[in-house]
Scaffold this motif. Structure first.
Motif, short mmCIF file in Angstrom:
data_model
loop_
_atom_site.label_atom_id
_atom_site.label_comp_id
_atom_site.label_asym_id
_atom_site.label_seq_id
_atom_site.Cartn_x
_atom_site.Cartn_y
_atom_site.Cartn_z
N GLY A 763 0.25 -1.53 0.37
CA GLY A 763 0.63 0.21 0.05
C GLY A 763 1.15 1.27 0.08
O GLY A 763 0.16 2.48 0.24
N LEU A 764 1.85 1.22 -0.33
CA LEU A 764 2.69 2.44 -0.06
C LEU A 764 3.62 3.10 -1.72
O LEU A 764 4.01 3.84 -1.55
CB LEU A 764 4.19 1.86 0.90
CG LEU A 764 3.67 1.91 2.33
CD1 LEU A 764 5.06 1.52 3.25
CD2 LEU A 764 2.39 2.81 2.47
N ILE A 765 3.66 1.89 -2.75
CA ILE A 765 3.36 2.69 -4.11
C ILE A 765 2.24 1.86 -4.76
O ILE A 765 1.97 0.37 -3.82
CB ILE A 765 5.06 1.81 -4.70
CG1 ILE A 765 4.69 0.83 -4.84
CG2 ILE A 765 6.19 2.64 -3.37
CD1 ILE A 765 6.22 -0.04 -5.56
N PRO A 766 2.34 2.29 -5.82
CA PRO A 766 0.51 2.21 -6.24
C PRO A 766 0.84 0.67 -6.99
O PRO A 766 1.97 0.12 -7.30
CB PRO A 766 0.46 2.68 -7.38
CG PRO A 766 1.22 4.15 -7.11
CD PRO A 766 2.93 3.07 -6.27
N ALA A 774 7.96 -1.81 -2.11
CA ALA A 774 9.83 -0.95 -2.29
C ALA A 774 10.11 -0.75 -1.49
O ALA A 774 9.20 -0.51 -0.10
CB ALA A 774 9.36 -0.10 -3.35
N PRO A 820 2.46 8.33 1.28
CA PRO A 820 0.99 8.68 0.83
C PRO A 820 0.42 8.46 0.99
O PRO A 820 -0.74 8.01 0.75
CB PRO A 820 1.79 8.75 -0.90
CG PRO A 820 2.31 7.43 -0.46
CD PRO A 820 3.04 7.98 0.58
N SER A 821 0.46 6.85 2.08
CA SER A 821 -1.16 6.47 2.36
C SER A 821 -1.23 5.84 3.71
O SER A 821 -0.43 7.80 4.36
CB SER A 821 -0.24 4.52 2.56
OG SER A 821 -1.12 4.27 3.20
#
Lengths: 1069, 528
Positions: A763-766, A774, A820-821
């Motif tokens: 859930g931290l990179i698309p 990552a 972002p999350s």
């Protein structure tokens, strides 16, 4: 007498001459009719050298300062008799007439012992009075507790250090946190420095990830347990940035400095300390007995029409077995009385020039559960020698060999229990453990696994206790730690020190499940399953420091340290596995004979660390102190663009009580010190190659017949900007001594903010990148807290002494941002829902699930004021009633209704230790507790899952039934219900436990000397004698996921903790 | 003397170690820096693309090993979780109460992009490898890229049908920086444009393979998938064009010329389409290859896995055993090949009969399934999953002709009747079948014939990840109405919660959260 003195004088001059040869100015002076006056200044009581003491020759301007060994020397035109005036802060100044040449031993009487206590700090020691940082020390009393591994000794011993054992299994790991976890992903464990050797405990060095289908699982093996705790002299814990910044990028999580026993200068001793312990189980969980389970089966049968046709014939057998009272006590059959024996033999001593310590240890534990054992042989040699007044050489060599027999991680009846002990709870009670002749009952009774017997043509034997006993799951560790150091005084004030050390750790993992076990049979598809793994780890460290230590006019004390260190670590592993062997006789020793699923693998990881470090400590009259520290670290696991980081700190302290104006308060407050520090430290303890886009195998099949073809593709995105997690820390502290120092209080408050969090969670990179995780530096979290430690001498009389230590620490942790999350949930085992969430605004370890409100009534389901029902299952009267999350409405409870159910982090931890000494008897009582933490009782969740084959918790006796038990508290039973993460399984994990009580008797010297012993002590001790807790599970000290930072406080049925009764002897000759 | 020695010794050791390097070069794994340099690297890169069909990064159900089935069949009127299935996310799919945090929805989205990424890497990197490296002519650089493009198209086709507009990512981000990873949603039309472009390039792949290359993408597979894309797009003319290139030239009963030279044909026996012994046969246009755990890799088709020791249910069962099973009349061979309700117990020498039906298509019968049941036989299934098989090409042809011409043409009838002829056991070969009794009634209007085709597809493709796609793509009763009518008319109405929003799956919540306010154009699907 005279002759002797002359001889000594001659010797010393000769030695001096040899050492100063080629150093002509000194040599020239020596020829100039000058004489040498020399000696040593020591503490009267402890006999420790007093470095920095000022020796002044009365009536002259001659003044020298004692060196680190307390030694001093004048080369002077003055001839005896002279009078020395010896002064040292905190000691009474003495005038000593000297009438002869030669060595003078001068002892000073301590006026202010606390001021002169020396505390170990990174790369040296510091006078406690001058310390600016927050440093805790494990008391001697707590160090002498019996323990298999020294990490256990840290529990409750230092404010702000929390230790949670992952399991009561011999040799199991602990989760150690200093002032809360700074990191989400890696490296929340403190750094250990053992006799100067930096050592980051990484249990992956002793554990291999299981290969598919041939898992070697179970609790992981504790690498720290390879160190013999009996060799430890002191443990100091550096907590704040001022103290830890000298370890820079490795010190973010605190530093535990361990000093092993070095021997004493004065005499030679032989000490032998045997002990013997007996262990009893602490608590048992209650599950249904045979007849009770038979009735449960009847309810399931009635409630699930779909299974009736298949199980009709079995119902008769089950009912008849139940009526006959057949009942197997599976957990009970696995528990035995545990035994521990420990033998420690130490020879230590020394003379003027050298100190040595040689010790050997044998530790053997037969665990509380059958087939779990731990044994360790170890030996240590510590030796140091002053070759001259300028050169000191020291070496330390430690070797150990340990074997741990662990529980296996067999799945049983399709439920993936990672701990085989838990599988005993769900073993069907209508199967007896043993046959009448005492052999294991391996034959499935007709009713025990009904579906197999009616539908399947095959009957494979299954007896989970036999599985535990006959399955080998072993970890063998061999460790050699060697350390060499040389210290050379370039000038009186300038010392060059070089250390070189190696750590060699070899691990061998052996696993074999015989063909008649569940894992070795795999439903009849294989005959035996075996694997072996090896991990060879080599680490070396080279450290070079220059220390400049100068006192000016006994008022300005300056200490400057500069250094360069470099460290290299390499681990190489191999893994072999196979299944279906012609015979069980060879166990794991000939995997070549495997006929199917042969797996082989190997791997390596290397890390390099280079660092420049520096520290300046300055103290004015031991009143005003300042410490500036900086360390530049280069670490290989960081990204290519971010190899180096710089970590500075500043600390100031003020000894208020040294001020003149303070004397009026002297009757109440004897010492008062204020400390303030700020600094930044880093953490890069993530795995090697984290920043590199490595290529992994993704195989596929082509052809006719299909044949495997290796496919290769990147498994992670490269991140050349991967860098340190950075923790900025602020600390304020007070140290106070009250009422003639009978009360000593230390209070610290701190705030820590960690930024650049290394996160690999989902859930931290698309997902559209094609990568689910990552390694990234995003997010931040904070820890803030307060720590008290209070030492009191309640009663001090000639015959009776009573001392108390109370340690209190509260830490609050909060995730501030996740880049972002907003949140993510860690990966859960297949088929389970993750009970924890990492969410902005909440502490790490927050449980995330449904709130419930008893059971659904008929009016809830069918009435006018109908309740919302859980989606995905057809809920009826008597099922669990779930509630909406605040603010949600609607007819269905969905996963959007999951909410915060509390978290695993304690609000505070507390320990109280009392020691009583009456004449030759001593008694110590150590209470330790954790308060306000929640536990997710995953085992209970599984034990409330009713199926037609597995046993369940006794609480289900109170199951709802419209006729028989309309007021039942537990839901109506259905076959294989969907288990939820819900508040009923989140329990208060607070506890207060009598960790240790020890009664000792020191045999009077008069009697001991008749036995030609210097000291004899006998003691009896008990551990975990009682626990006050509301927790319903086996043990509130539980942490199934071990070092995993994100999933603390989960009880997935761990090895039971125990009560230990010990008797032991220390005898010194 | 000593002093002179000691200082150099100490300083010497200090500087001996000062050149410890910080750069990382893994010795146990390859990196993107030293890979993609030879033909073998190129082949391995493309093999990794294929592997995403049958493996999962976390050993979860692979796309074609069960996960796509859970997404496409459980929300349909065909299939439901069984009472023994205790995964709440799977159960929610079966009751139309799933939410955007559903684990299975998240998983399929992740898996499809995982595969697309591997394809992107192959497509980007292979052309950079020097041409001289490509010695083995059976694997030219161009063909390897085409294979990857086919699979990329296949996955985007699934994504766009499941989620609508999705990020169209065509290159590996390689390194982590927000600039190249926060890609917005691309319109449905643009995604289809890319799918068609990729498939157009793949049609020039070889018509067939031999030996160790069997299982790779063929030109025929590209035509067939392209046809299916056009049918979904309702571009009937283009669909018919592609289908004629796929259907074997000279197929009996067809009047218009077909030009397919791929040798496709139906197995006379329906169940042969799902057996280990007949895998990669004439009916299989493209299949995900499964080989169980044998041979070094784990590729397990868990579509019909079961563990007898826990309960008598498999994980998923027909939505309602009588109604779904009774879609087939007793003479229909597909009934017996698709379901079972009894098994033979070797020990007792008796048949055991369940009170319900289970799915049979993906049970590996080569392991002696019907005669001896061991613990969890289904878990090691080696049955390939037919991504597209010839029966579908014939049914697509019938559908497209009916739509293109405003009603069924003789060839439309012929195409569907060939499939039915095989279902009822009278199929010989090359379009010839012996028994016309089961032909679709003549003289149907366009709408009734459309119903016939969709019903035939339902019977033919149970458990083959088709039904939900069919339900939502049919638009003649109004958008989504065919789907809603179907699931709302199920026995006991288990999907009462289904609504129009369910004609698209929600973008996984983690993606929505991730974009947060940083890309306001990245919106959730309507209604979610």
């Amino acid at each position: 007498m005279n002759l002797f003195q002359r001889y000594k004088k001659y010797t010393s001059i000769r030695l001096c001459a040899i050492f100063l040869l080629g150093s002509s100015p000194f040599f020239a002076t020596a020829q100039n009719n000058n004489v040498s006056l020399f000696g040593r200044v020591i503490d009267e009581k402890t006999k420790d050298p007093l470095a920095g003491a000022v020796i002044h020759i009365k009536g002259t301007t001659h003044e020298v300062i004692a060196d680190q060994n307390g030694e001093f020397k004048f080369i002077t035109g003055q001839h005896v008799p002279v009078v020395y005036i010896v002064s040292f802060v905190g000691y009474k100044t003495r005038e000593i007439p000297i009438s002869s040449y030669g060595h003078a031993e001068i002892d000073l009487q301590g006026g202010n012992a606390v001021l002169n206590e020396v505390v170990v700090v990174g790369y040296g020691t510091q006078r406690k009075s001058d310390i600016t940082g927050s440093v805790g020390t494990v008391s001697k009393n707590l160090l002498s507790r019996p323990a298999a591994s020294f990490d256990n000794l840290l529990q409750g011993a230092v404010a702000g250090v929390t230790v949670t054992q992952s399991s009561g299994q011999p040799g199991a790991t602990s989760n150690i946190r200093i002032r809360g976890g700074n990191s989400l992903s890696f490296g929340n464990d403190p750094l250990y420095v053992i006799d100067g050797f930096i050592y980051y405990n990484d249990n992956s060095l002793t554990n291999l990830a299981p290969a598919a289908g041939t898992a070697v699982t179970g609790v992981s093996t504790n690498a720290l347990a390879s160190i013999n705790p009996a060799d430890i002299e002191t443990i100091d814990v550096l907590k704040d940035a001022s103290a830890t910044a000298i370890y820079g990028s490795r010190g973010a999580n605190g530093v535990v400095i361990i000093t092993t026993k070095k021997g004493t200068r004065s005499s030679n001793n032989i000490s032998y300390s045997p002990s013997y312990s007996v262990q009893q189980p602490g608590k048992k969980l209650s599950v249904l007995n045979g007849p009770q389970w038979a009735r449960l089966f009847d309810d399931l049968y009635a409630a699930t029409p779909g299974i009736q046709a298949g199980l009709a014939s079995n119902k008769k057998i089950i009912d008849s077995l139940g009526a006959a009272g057949v009942s197997g006590d599976w957990p009970g059959a696995a528990i035995r009385t545990g035994h521990i024996q420990n033998h420690q033999l130490s020879i230590y001593g020394g003379d003027e020039k050298s100190r040595y310590s040689i010790s050997g240890n044998y530790f053997k534990q037969d665990g509380l559960l059958r087939a779990t054992d731990y044994n360790r042989f170890s030996a240590r040699l510590n030796y140091e020698r002053n070759f001259s007044s300028r050169l000191k050489i020291a070496t330390s060599i430690f070797g150990s060999s340990s074997t741990e027999d662990k529980l296996t991680g067999a799945a049983y009846n399709g439920i993936n229990f990672s701990n085989a002990f838990s599988s005993l709870y769900i073993a069907n009670p209508l199967q007896t453990v043993r046959n009448a002749d005492g052999t294991y009952n391996t034959k499935l009774q007709a009713a025990v696994n009904p579906t197999i017997n009616t539908i399947s043509g095959q009957q494979f034997s299954d007896n989970p206790l036999q599985d535990i006993v006959t399955t080998t799951n072993q970890a063998k560790l061999t460790r050699i730690l060697g350390n060499f150091s040389a210290e050379y005084k370039l000038l009186d004030q300038l010392t060059l020190k070089t250390t070189f050390g190696t750590d060699l750790l070899n691990t061998k993992l052996n696993y074999y499940a015989p063909s008649y076990t569940a894992a070795g049979n795999n439903s009849g598809s294989i005959t035996g399953s075996g694997s072996i793994g090896t991990i060879a780890y080599t680490g070396w460290l080279n450290e070079n420091t220059l220390t400049y230590d100068q006192a000016f006019h006994n008022a300005h004390f300056l200490n400057i340290l500069a250094g360069y260190t470099t460290q290299y670590q390499k681990s190489e592993n191999t893994f072999l596995a196979g299944q279906s062997f012609p015979s069980d006789a060879l166990s794991y020793n000939n995997l070549y004979l495997a006929t199917v699923n042969k797996v082989a693998g190997s791997g390596e990881a290397r890390q390099t660390w280079n660092s420049w470090l520096g520290r300046v400590s300055y103290s004015y009259e031991h009143k005003y102190n300042i410490t500036l520290t900086g360390r530049a670290d280069g670490a290989s696991p960081t990204g290519a663009n971010k190899k180096w980081g710089f970590f500075p700190s500043v600390g100031v302290s003020w000894n208020v009580s040294e001020e003149g104006f303070f004397s009026k308060y002297d009757k109440v407050v004897n010492s008062l010190k204020l400390r303030l520090t700020a600094g930044r430290v880093g953490n890069a303890n993530f795995p090697a190659y984290s920043s590199v886009a490595t290529i992994n195998s993704n195989g596929y099949y082509f052809g006719n017949p299909l044949a495997g073809v290796n496919g290769l593709s990147p498994s992670q995105l490269s991140n050349p900007d991967l860098t340190w997690e950075t923790t900025t820390q602020y600390n304020a502290g007070v140290d106070a001594g009250l009422l003639k120092k009978r009360i000593n209080l230390t209070v610290d408050v701190y705030y820590k903010k960690t930024t650049n969090l290394y996160i690999t969670g989902g859930g931290l990179i698309p997902l559209s990148t094609g990568y689910s995780t990552a390694a990234e530096n995003i997010g931040s979290l904070e820890n803030k807290g307060i720590e008290f430690s209070l030492n009191t001498e309640n009663i001090v009389s000639k015959d009776f002494i009573w001392k108390t230590t109370i340690i209190y620490a509260a830490n609050a942790n909060k995730v501030l941002s996740l880049g972002p999350s907003q949140s993510f949930q860690p990966v859960a085992p297949t088929g389970q829902v993750s009970p924890v969430i990492v969410k902005v605004g909440l502490p790490v370890g927050t449980f995330w699930g449904y709130r419930t409100d008893g059971l659904l009534t008929t009016s809830d389901v069918y009435g006018a004021k109908s309740a919302a029902l859980l989606s995905g299952v057809s809920q009826v009267t008597g099922d669990r009633k779930y509630l909406h999350a605040p603010g949600n409405t609607g007819a269905a409870i969905t996963t959007n209704d999951k909410q915060n159910l509390g978290n695993a982090q304690p609000k505070f931890t507390l320990s109280i230790s009392n020691t009583f000494t009456y004449k030759d008897f001593d008694l110590s009582v150590f209470l330790q507790g954790s308060f306000g933490n929640k536990i997710f009782n995953l085992l209970q969740q599984q034990l409330e899952k009713t199926t037609t084959t597995t046993n369940v918790s006794s609480v289900l006796l109170d199951r709802w039934d419209s006729v028989a038990n309309p007021r039942g508290k537990f839901p109506k039973v259905v076959n294989a219900p969907v288990v939820q993460v819900q508040d009923t399984y989140i329990e208060d994990g607070s506890y207060l436990r009598l960790k240790n009580i020890t009664l000792g008797y020191n045999v009077p010297v008069a009697i001991a000397s008749k036995l030609r012993a210097k000291q004899i002590r006998v003691y009896f001790s008990a551990q975990n004698l009682f626990t006050i807790t509301h927790y319903k599970g086996l043990d509130p000290e539980v942490n199934f996921y071990d070092q995993n930072n994100l999933q603390p406080g989960i009880d997935y049925g761990v090895y039971p903790n125990n009560k230990t009764f010990q008797t032991g002897l220390n005898i010194t000759f | 003397m000593k002093k002179k020695l000691i200082i150099p010794i100490i300083l010497g050791t200090s500087f001996l170690f000062a050149c410890n390097k910080l750069t990382e070069v893994p010795k146990g794994s390859l990196t993107t820096d030293n890979f993609y340099q030879t033909q073998a690297d190129a082949i391995a890169a493309v093999t990794a693309v294929y592997s995403t069909m049958s493996t999962d990064i976390n050993n979860d159900f692979p796309i074609y090993g069960r996960n796509l089935n859970l997404i496409v069949d459980n929300p349909s009127d065909n299939q439901v979780y069984s009472p023994s299935n205790t995964n709440p996310d799977v159960r929610a799919l079966g009751t139309a109460t799933y939410v955007s945090t559903n684990d299975r929805v998240h998983k399929i989205y992740a898996q499809l992009y995982w595969g697309i990424n591997k394809a992107n890497i192959a497509i980007d990197k292979i052309p950079l490898i020097p041409a001289a490296q490509f010695i083995d002519v059976t694997h030219s650089a161009a063909n390897l890229v085409r294979e990857a493009r086919f699979i990329r198209a296949l996955y985007y086709f699934d994504l766009v049908r499941l989620f609508g507009a999705v990020p169209l990512v065509l290159h590996d981000p390689a390194t982590l920086s927000n600039a190249n990873v926060l890609v917005g949603r691309t319109s449905v039309d643009s995604v289809y444009q890319q799918i068609i472009t990729d498939l157009d390039s793949a049609v020039s792949l070889p018509a067939s393979y031999t030996g160790t290359n069997i299982g790779r993408v063929t030109g025929g597979a590209a035509h067939a998938l392209l046809a299916k894309v056009y049918v979904t797009r309702r571009d009937w003319g283009s669909a018919v064009t592609e289908l004629r290139k796929t259907i074997t030239a000279g197929t009996a009963n067809l009047t218009d010329a077909t030009t397919g030279n791929y040798g496709y044909d139906l197995f006379p026996k329906f169940s042969d389409a799902f057996q280990a012994a007949t895998k990669n046969g004439k009916e299989h246009i493209f299949s995900a290859q499964f080989n169980g755990t044998a041979g070094g890799f784990t590729s397990t088709n868990t579509l019909s896995s079961f563990t007898w020791s826990n309960s008598a249910y498999t994980a998923d069962i027909p939505a309602d055993s009588t109604i779904v099973v009774n879609l087939f009349d007793v003479a229909d061979q597909r009934r017996g090949a698709t379901f079972y309700d009894s098994l033979f117990n070797q020990t007792t020498q008796q048949w055991v009969k369940w009170p319900f039906f289970n799915f049979l298509k993906f049970v590996d019968q080569s392991t002696g399934f019907t005669t001896a049941l061991a613990g969890n036989q289904g878990a090691n299934s080696k049955i390939n999953f037919p991504v597209i098989r010839y029966a579908e090409v014939l049914l697509l042809y019938a559908e497209a002709l009916n739509e293109l011409n405003g009603g069924p043409t003789p060839d439309a009838y012929a195409a569907i009747n060939i499939v039915r002829g095989r279902a009822y056991g009278s199929y010989i070969s090359n379009g010839n079948y012996g028994n016309n009794t089961y032909n679709v009634s003549a003289g149907l209007n366009q709408s009734d014939f459309r119903d016939s085709v969709f019903n035939e597809r339902r019977r033919e493709f149970i458990q083959e990840s088709q039904r939900w796609f069919d339900l939502v793509r049919r638009g003649d009763k109004g958008p989504g109405q065919y789907y809603l009518n179907a699931v709302h008319s199920m026995y006991k109405n288990p999907k009462v919660a289904a609504s129009l929003k369910d004609t698209l799956f929600p973008i996984p919540q983690t993606e929505i959260d991730l974009y947060g306010g940083r890309n306001p154009n990245f919106q959730q699907n309507p209604g979610w």
